[in-house]
Enzyme design. Structure first.
Site, PDB file in Angstrom:
ATOM      1  N   PRO A  89       0.863  -1.195  -0.017  1.00 14.53           N
ATOM      2  CA  PRO A  89       0.143   0.012   0.134  1.00 14.53           C
ATOM      3  C   PRO A  89       0.777   1.344   0.066  1.00 14.53           C
ATOM      4  CG  PRO A  89      -0.307  -1.262   2.119  1.00 14.53           C
ATOM      5  CD  PRO A  89       0.643  -1.955   1.053  1.00 14.53           C
ATOM      6  N   ARG A 154      -4.451  -8.440 -20.568  1.00 12.13           N
ATOM      7  CA  ARG A 154      -5.545  -8.145 -21.250  1.00 12.13           C
ATOM      8  C   ARG A 154      -4.846  -7.161 -22.300  1.00 12.13           C
ATOM      9  NH1 ARG A 154      -8.438  -3.758 -20.417  1.00 12.13           N
ATOM     10  NH2 ARG A 154     -10.332  -4.399 -21.491  1.00 12.13           N
ATOM     11  N   ASP A 169     -11.517   1.471 -23.499  1.00  7.75           N
ATOM     12  CA  ASP A 169     -11.590   1.131 -22.132  1.00  7.75           C
ATOM     13  C   ASP A 169     -11.881   2.603 -21.250  1.00  7.75           C
ATOM     14  OD1 ASP A 169     -11.253  -1.531 -22.363  1.00  7.75           O
ATOM     15  OD2 ASP A 169      -9.294  -1.552 -21.568  1.00  7.75           O
TER      16      ASP A 169
HETATM   17  N1  ADE Z   1      -1.052  -5.044  -0.013  1.00  5.39           N
HETATM   18  C1  ADE Z   1      -1.791  -4.525   0.796  1.00  5.39           C
HETATM   19  N2  ADE Z   1      -2.686  -3.570   0.432  1.00  5.39           N
HETATM   20  C2  ADE Z   1      -2.001  -3.181  -0.802  1.00  5.39           C
HETATM   21  C3  ADE Z   1      -2.442  -2.407  -1.877  1.00  5.39           C
HETATM   22  N3  ADE Z   1      -3.481  -1.480  -1.631  1.00  5.39           N
HETATM   23  N4  ADE Z   1      -1.875  -2.488  -2.882  1.00  5.39           N
HETATM   24  C4  ADE Z   1      -0.937  -3.261  -3.171  1.00  5.39           C
HETATM   25  N5  ADE Z   1      -0.572  -4.133  -2.182  1.00  5.39           N
HETATM   26  C5  ADE Z   1      -0.993  -4.291  -0.852  1.00  5.39           C
END
Ligand code: ADE
Length: 240
Positions: A89, A154, A169
């Site tokens: 994240p 894709r 898209d």
């Molecule tokens: N691992 C935990 N949350 C994540 C996210 N939002 N993006 C990528 N990997 C993650």
């Protein structure tokens, strides 16, 4: 393209990789996806892959040793070393532009994190790029890796069937897609907009573009602002 996925839970990938476009793309040799279990590269009797953070604090951190060994092992299996991506994240956002950029590479090595995160030396020492699929926290990087794989594969030449196209898209040119309708023409009192069954292709194209602008303005004002900055002519046309 070859995609290696390094994870503590390779079983999680079974179903998404064995259906629809991802399944077909592998069968056709458009992409080769290879799963590796990081735990197989643990060196102690307990097969330990995480440890307490230096400096204290909650949770556990993924140790560098097993991840480095696993990456270096898969790198021996193909001539190209590959672009290493950590799913976390904290990473840079995965946008359609980023997906297009990744789809042009020959090899990706995705590392799915668990616990509080990766020892920082994994990113710096492997020259890896940290990527996030959105501003929320998942229990691990596996689902994020699957999202990235799906979005990238894709776009590979030949991955989409004849009837499909990535060109229209949402996000491909900075706007959301226009609304779609199919039969029946009337459903529970809701009618398909008359313009779509009128047969005037010019009018249909214009209506669709207006819809794209309007729903982007309403639902994604951030994208709309960016679009107007990049397409000032469009803005003038709309006002006059
Ligand atoms: N691992 C935990 N949350 C994540 C996210 N939002 N993006 C990528 N990997 C993650």
């Amino acid at each position: 393209m070859r995609i290696d996925v390094l994870t503590l839970f390779p079983e999680m990938f079974g179903s998404p990789l064995s259906h629809s476009i991802l399944k077909r793309a592998q069968e056709q040799g458009i992409v080769e996806i290879v799963l590796s279990n990081i735990r197989n590269f643990a060196t102690d009797n307990y097969r330990k892959v995480d440890d307490k953070p230096y400096g204290g604090g909650p949770g556990m951190v993924m140790m560098p040793g097993p991840v480095f060994d696993c990456v270096e092992h898969v790198q021996t299996q193909a001539s190209e070393p590959g672009h290493v991506i950590l799913l976390t994240p904290q990473g840079i956002p995965l946008t359609q532009d980023k997906v297009v950029q990744l789809s042009r590479l020959g090899r990706l090595i995705l590392v799915a994190g668990r616990y509080e995160g990766f020892d920082e030396r994994i990113r710096t020492g492997l020259g890896a790029e940290a990527v996030s699929i959105g501003d929320y926290v998942l229990s691990g990087g596996e689902l994020a890796a699957m999202v990235l794989i799906d979005a990238v594969v894709r776009l590979l030449p030949g991955a989409l069937g004849d009837g499909d196209s990535a060109a229209d898209d949402s996000h491909s040119d900075g706007l959301l897609e226009y609304p779609h309708y199919t039969r029946p023409e009337e459903f529970r009192g809701m009618r398909v907009p008359a313009i779509l069954s009128g047969g005037d292709h010019g009018k249909i194209a214009q209506w669709r573009q207006e819809q794209r602008l309007e729903r982007t303005r309403l639902w994604r004002p951030d994208l709309y602002e960016k679009y107007l900055k990049n397409n000032p002519v469009q803005e003038k046309k709309k006002k006059s």
